[in-house]
Design a protein around this motif. Structure first.
Motif, mmCIF file in Angstrom:
data_model
loop_
_atom_site.group_PDB
_atom_site.id
_atom_site.type_symbol
_atom_site.label_atom_id
_atom_site.label_comp_id
_atom_site.label_asym_id
_atom_site.label_seq_id
_atom_site.Cartn_x
_atom_site.Cartn_y
_atom_site.Cartn_z
ATOM 1 N N TYR A 130 0.834 -1.208 0.000
ATOM 2 C CA TYR A 130 0.000 0.000 0.000
ATOM 3 C C TYR A 130 0.868 1.258 0.000
ATOM 4 O O TYR A 130 0.572 2.230 -0.698
ATOM 5 C CB TYR A 130 -0.909 -0.015 1.221
ATOM 6 N N MET A 131 1.946 1.242 0.774
ATOM 7 C CA MET A 131 2.833 2.403 0.840
ATOM 8 C C MET A 131 3.475 2.697 -0.515
ATOM 9 O O MET A 131 3.499 3.848 -0.961
ATOM 10 C CB MET A 131 3.928 2.169 1.886
ATOM 11 N N GLN A 133 2.404 1.813 -3.437
ATOM 12 C CA GLN A 133 1.369 2.180 -4.395
ATOM 13 C C GLN A 133 0.966 3.643 -4.249
ATOM 14 O O GLN A 133 0.725 4.329 -5.240
ATOM 15 C CB GLN A 133 0.145 1.274 -4.192
ATOM 16 N N HIS A 134 0.903 4.148 -3.022
ATOM 17 C CA HIS A 134 0.363 5.490 -2.786
ATOM 18 C C HIS A 134 1.433 6.552 -2.524
ATOM 19 O O HIS A 134 1.174 7.734 -2.721
ATOM 20 C CB HIS A 134 -0.618 5.455 -1.611
ATOM 21 N N LYS A 135 2.620 6.147 -2.075
ATOM 22 C CA LYS A 135 3.667 7.120 -1.764
ATOM 23 C C LYS A 135 4.768 7.176 -2.808
ATOM 24 O O LYS A 135 5.543 8.128 -2.838
ATOM 25 C CB LYS A 135 4.271 6.815 -0.390
ATOM 26 N N SER A 140 9.327 5.190 -0.568
ATOM 27 C CA SER A 140 9.454 3.797 -0.111
ATOM 28 C C SER A 140 10.915 3.398 0.024
ATOM 29 O O SER A 140 11.295 2.710 0.982
ATOM 30 C CB SER A 140 8.737 2.869 -1.088
ATOM 31 N N ASN A 277 -2.232 5.181 -15.814
ATOM 32 C CA ASN A 277 -2.636 4.964 -14.432
ATOM 33 C C ASN A 277 -2.941 3.487 -14.193
ATOM 34 O O ASN A 277 -3.638 2.856 -14.984
ATOM 35 C CB ASN A 277 -3.883 5.794 -14.094
ATOM 36 N N GLU A 280 -6.261 0.827 -8.705
ATOM 37 C CA GLU A 280 -6.035 0.969 -7.283
ATOM 38 C C GLU A 280 -5.731 -0.391 -6.665
ATOM 39 O O GLU A 280 -6.089 -1.438 -7.218
ATOM 40 C CB GLU A 280 -7.258 1.590 -6.613
ATOM 41 N N LEU A 281 -5.086 -0.360 -5.499
ATOM 42 C CA LEU A 281 -4.614 -1.601 -4.882
ATOM 43 C C LEU A 281 -5.753 -2.577 -4.640
ATOM 44 O O LEU A 281 -5.645 -3.766 -4.964
ATOM 45 C CB LEU A 281 -3.904 -1.280 -3.562
ATOM 46 N N SER A 421 -1.479 -3.192 -10.735
ATOM 47 C CA SER A 421 -0.207 -2.655 -10.262
ATOM 48 C C SER A 421 0.889 -3.714 -10.276
ATOM 49 O O SER A 421 0.675 -4.854 -9.843
ATOM 50 C CB SER A 421 -0.387 -2.120 -8.835
#
Length: 510
Positions: A130-131, A133-135, A140, A277, A280-281, A421
């Motif tokens: 999740y980190m 994917q979003h950060k 990371s 794009n 989403e996860l 992803s």
């Protein structure tokens, strides 16, 4: 099937499409303005549908270009991968010295240091995914390097105190927390920074760096002496202290290099799919669970990689009846890791240049692997007598064939599951790899099975081969890259321009 979708919301200006997608504005402006209820798919001029999944390509990248800085990013992340694996295997190669230096340690203590890696991976794989994917990659990588530097500093500062043993366990847990990034992020970094003709090679380079990390861990006895060198426990503790401080210095150096320069993204994407794009996860996980081909690839990859993990873990035990000492086994492991690393890079480069044949290449490697493990079983069970050179050759081929297939498994899985992803796909594969390794290793503890582990390895290689025959070969991401480049008049990437190797049903329909 990938096809261009018609515009249902009217002719929308490029600036508005970019604004809705979160990208920078452009000079061109359309006539209509999207309403509040208009979806992002409707507001984009360049939207595609991939088997019912919305693949948003908005805004349109002005150009496709590769930057030399990608090699710096690759080198830094490879150093991070190698150092993480090196730290995970810190105590195994010097276990005898550690037991002599620290009387309160036991063999179970040393084994638990390595076990924390698998436990921490299974616990932290979801939040780390999740980190990333979003950060993003930079954040990371910074977190990973910072945690590893802290883990090495904890051991160094606690050395010589009563809490040293506890701090070593804590350090092992912290190092294990970073393993999902090291094991699962390489395909994502390759997709973000490298063009299609270099993606598999980039992934393989980062994975080979993990093998190099294991190799360097086997060289630790050169720094840390043992009882055979006729030294006292205090002298061994001094050697271990020097190793702890050296590890801390290397960890801080890698963290500094990432802080100085490790961009999150290149200024311009290296391929059209890099600009697309991803799902989403949560949506990625739903799509992955429904993918039959991914489950087959997971079983095949998990069994194949699990076999090699078990082989490395019990190589001493399996080769002892053949007459190999611990030092001879160490030399054999180092030789096999060096050759297998080279074989991995060669196979990855071949797959990059001859795209569209990954499944056939994997089947060939796995079939040859079954034959080699059968040979290894004959040698290990002393059905046939093997000279030292023959054992060296057999084990080296086993490792080379298995490890050469690893980046190909990742690439075919990502291609099959696009636009899911890359990080989610890689986490699926690595999680199953860890589970299969644990399952295969459990056979070692069954009564009477210790001396028959060669049969378990042979069975694992057969389990890895069979599912590959039923995998549906798809190149969704590469088809998207090639078709987008053709439609926009962009320079064609050599790695995906070989039409004859790509299934026609995967190509976009104009």
């Amino acid at each position: 099937m990938l096809r261009k979708m018609g515009k249902s919301g009217g002719e929308v200006g490029e600036e508005e499409g970019k604004k809705d997608a979160g990208g920078p504005s452009s000079q061109g402006k359309g006539e209509d303005t999207p309403t509040e209820t208009t979806s992002l798919l409707d507001t984009c001029k360049n939207s595609y549908c991939l088997e019912g999944l919305d693949v948003i390509l908005c805004p349109t990248p002005p150009e496709i270009k590769s930057f030399k800085s990608r090699f710096w990013v690759l080198v830094i992340f490879s150093l991070l991968c190698g150092f993480q694996v090196f730290q995970w295997n810190t105590w195994g190669p010097i276990s005898v010295s550690a037991l002599q230096a620290f009387p309160d340690w036991s063999p179970e203590t040393v084994a638990m240091m390595a076990n924390w890696g698998t436990i921490s991976f299974l616990v932290f794989v979801a939040p780390v995914c999740y980190m990333v994917q979003h950060k993003g990659l930079r954040f990371s990588a910074l977190v990973c390097a910072a945690v590893m530097a802290a883990a090495t500093l904890v051991r160094a500062f606690a050395f010589g105190t009563r809490s040293f043993k506890t701090m070593c366990h804590l350090s092992a847990i912290m190092i294990g927390m970073t393993s999902p990034i090291v094991l699962a992020a390489p395909p994502l970094l390759a997709a973000v920074w490298f063009p299609a003709r270099e993606r598999i090679t980039a992934t393989a380079t980062m994975q080979v760096s993990c093998h190099v990390g294991i190799l360097f861990s086997f060289l630790e006895p050169l720094l840390v002496r043992d009882r055979e060198d006729r030294v006292s426990s205090s002298e061994i503790r001094s050697d271990i202290k020097f190793l702890m401080y050296t590890d801390a210095a290397i960890g801080l150096m890698i963290l500094t290099m990432i802080i100085v320069y490790f961009p999150n993204l290149p200024p311009v994407p290296p391929s059209p799919s890099s600009h697309t794009n991803r799902l989403e996860l949560r949506q990625s996980l739903k799509e992955l669970i429904r993918k039959k081909s991914l489950w087959l690839l997971m079983i095949s990859y998990g069994s194949s990689k699990g076999v090699i993990v078990v082989l490395i873990a019990i190589l001493d035990f399996v080769l002892f009846p053949v007459g190999f000492s611990e030092k001879e086994t160490m030399h054999l492991a180092i030789t096999a890791l060096l050759v297998s690393g080279l074989a991995t890079l060669v196979s990855a480069r071949y797959a990059d240049r001859c795209y569209g044949s990954i499944k056939r290449f994997l089947l060939l490697l796995l079939l040859m692997g079954v034959c080699t493990y059968f040979w290894f079983t004959l040698l290990a069970m002393r059905v046939t007598y093997g000279h030292t050179v023959e054992v060296y050759l057999c084990v080296t081929i086993c490792l080379s064939l298995t490890l050469a297939a690893v980046p190909l498994f990742f690439e075919l899985s990502v291609e099959t599951c696009y636009p899911a992803s890359e990080m989610a796909v890689a986490c699926f594969l690595t999680t199953f790899e860890n589970l299969m390794g644990v399952i295969l290793l459990l056979f070692f503890f069954f009564h009477g099975m210790g001396g028959k582990m060669a049969y378990v390895l042979l069975a694992g290689s057969l389990v890895a081969l069979v599912p590959m025959f039923y995998v549906k070969e798809q190149y969704r991401r590469s088809s998207f890259d090639r078709t987008t480049e053709q439609q926009r008049g962009l320079p064609q990437d050599d790695g995906v321009s070989q039409n004859e190797e790509l299934p026609q049903e995967e190509l976009p329909q104009n």
